[in-house]
Design an enzyme around this catalytic site. Structure first.
Site, mmCIF file in Angstrom:
data_model
loop_
_atom_site.group_PDB
_atom_site.id
_atom_site.type_symbol
_atom_site.label_atom_id
_atom_site.label_comp_id
_atom_site.label_asym_id
_atom_site.label_seq_id
_atom_site.Cartn_x
_atom_site.Cartn_y
_atom_site.Cartn_z
ATOM 1 N N GLY A 46 1.043 -1.093 -0.115
ATOM 2 C CA GLY A 46 -0.120 -0.123 0.024
ATOM 3 C C GLY A 46 0.916 1.138 0.009
ATOM 4 N N GLN A 51 3.149 9.733 1.170
ATOM 5 C CA GLN A 51 4.517 9.145 1.413
ATOM 6 C C GLN A 51 5.420 9.575 0.059
ATOM 7 O OE1 GLN A 51 2.241 5.227 2.351
ATOM 8 N NE2 GLN A 51 4.332 5.059 3.409
ATOM 9 N N CYS A 94 5.958 -0.104 7.745
ATOM 10 C CA CYS A 94 5.455 1.235 6.891
ATOM 11 C C CYS A 94 6.643 1.581 6.121
ATOM 12 C CB CYS A 94 4.999 2.405 7.837
ATOM 13 S SG CYS A 94 4.591 3.754 6.908
ATOM 14 N N LEU A 95 6.521 1.832 4.944
ATOM 15 C CA LEU A 95 7.459 2.175 3.838
ATOM 16 C C LEU A 95 8.319 3.545 4.333
ATOM 17 C CD1 LEU A 95 6.072 1.310 0.516
ATOM 18 C CD2 LEU A 95 7.726 -0.052 1.697
ATOM 19 N N HIS A 136 -4.527 1.504 7.462
ATOM 20 C CA HIS A 136 -3.075 1.926 7.849
ATOM 21 C C HIS A 136 -2.931 3.093 6.793
ATOM 22 C CE1 HIS A 136 1.453 1.393 8.005
ATOM 23 N NE2 HIS A 136 1.319 2.076 6.919
ATOM 24 N N GLU A 137 -3.361 2.959 5.782
ATOM 25 C CA GLU A 137 -3.270 4.135 4.498
ATOM 26 C C GLU A 137 -4.189 5.134 4.847
ATOM 27 O OE1 GLU A 137 -0.728 3.501 2.818
ATOM 28 O OE2 GLU A 137 -0.661 1.411 3.047
ATOM 29 N N HIS A 140 -2.489 7.637 7.367
ATOM 30 C CA HIS A 140 -1.680 8.297 6.514
ATOM 31 C C HIS A 140 -2.282 9.541 6.158
ATOM 32 C CE1 HIS A 140 2.281 6.355 6.490
ATOM 33 N NE2 HIS A 140 1.769 5.252 6.168
HETATM 34 O O1 GNR Z 1 3.994 -2.536 2.842
HETATM 35 C C1 GNR Z 1 3.294 -2.332 3.545
HETATM 36 N N1 GNR Z 1 2.991 -3.403 4.549
HETATM 37 C C2 GNR Z 1 2.055 -3.409 5.394
HETATM 38 C C3 GNR Z 1 2.058 -4.471 6.391
HETATM 39 C C4 GNR Z 1 1.127 -4.693 7.273
HETATM 40 C C5 GNR Z 1 0.274 -3.613 7.504
HETATM 41 C C6 GNR Z 1 0.240 -2.544 6.750
HETATM 42 C C7 GNR Z 1 1.026 -2.362 5.518
HETATM 43 S S1 GNR Z 1 1.301 -1.003 4.619
HETATM 44 C C8 GNR Z 1 3.042 -1.046 4.205
HETATM 45 C C9 GNR Z 1 3.189 0.035 3.001
HETATM 46 C C10 GNR Z 1 2.989 1.473 3.771
HETATM 47 O O2 GNR Z 1 3.860 1.937 4.270
HETATM 48 N N2 GNR Z 1 1.853 1.906 3.475
HETATM 49 O O3 GNR Z 1 1.577 3.137 3.870
HETATM 50 NI NI NI Z 2 2.727 3.253 5.805
#
Ligand code: GNR
Ligand code: NI
Length: 171
Positions: A46, A51, A94-95, A136-137, A140
């Site tokens: 995601g 980001q 999270c990236l 999660h997204e 953000h």
């Molecule tokens: O790549 C991602 N893996 C992930 C694993 C578990 C829960 C959420 C994520 S999102 C993350 C990519 C990211 O930072 N998205 O904002």
């Molecule tokens: Ni993230």
């Protein structure tokens, strides 16, 4: 399509609240494609526009497994309209916080209203990894990171480590 540099903790951009998108035009779809390419390159499942430094309420997701066909999905102005009372625990990463993982508890099932790349309104019911990733997204888009859902001690340790790293110090 272009791979864009990722914004990393503690960049204050990650705390910015993203603004609603008024129109789905070619420029916006180009941004979605850049986000997908950046996400696949990372690799991640995601990515929110902030980001890559763009404070717009758009996110991309692909939770397909390696043995499945790719399934790039674009969510514009997404809103949670229903969340289940039952929670699910998932180890998140999270990236924007590379190589740090922690368990987060979130509603197991959600219903999300969003605008698709076709410019039309859609609704999806999500569970499992898609539900976790969508939440999660969407965090953000509101300047919230998954470390905001863990203990204060752990969060402060992570922020301290990434602040030192950004200053070029060893940790
Ligand atoms: O790549 C991602 N893996 C992930 C694993 C578990 C829960 C959420 C994520 S999102 C993350 C990519 C990211 O930072 N998205 O904002
Ligand atoms: Ni993230």
């Amino acid at each position: 399509m272009t791979i864009k540099p990722l914004i990393i903790l503690p960049d204050p951009l990650l705390r910015q609240v993203s603004v609603p998108i008024e129109t789905v035009n070619a420029e916006l779809l180009k941004l979605a494609d850049d986000m997908l390419e950046t996400m696949y390159d990372a690799p991640g499942i995601g990515l929110a526009a902030i980001q890559i430094g763009v404070p717009k309420r758009m996110l991309v997701i692909d939770v397909s497994r390696e043995d499945e066909e790719k399934n790039p999905q674009v969510f514009i102005n997404p809103e949670i309209v229903k969340s289940s009372d039952d929670l699910s625990l998932y180890e998140e990463g999270c990236l924007s916080i590379p190589d740090y993982y922690a368990e987060v508890e979130r509603p197991a099932t959600i219903a999300v209203k969003y605008v698709g790349r076709d410019g039309k309104e859609h609704m999806v019911e999500a569970d499992g990894l898609l539900a976790t990733c969508l939440q999660h997204e969407m965090d953000h888009l509101n300047g919230v990171l998954f470390i905001d859902h863990i203990s204060r001690l752990k969060r402060e340790m992570v922020i301290k480590k990434f602040t030192k790293l950004a200053k070029g110090k060893a940790v």
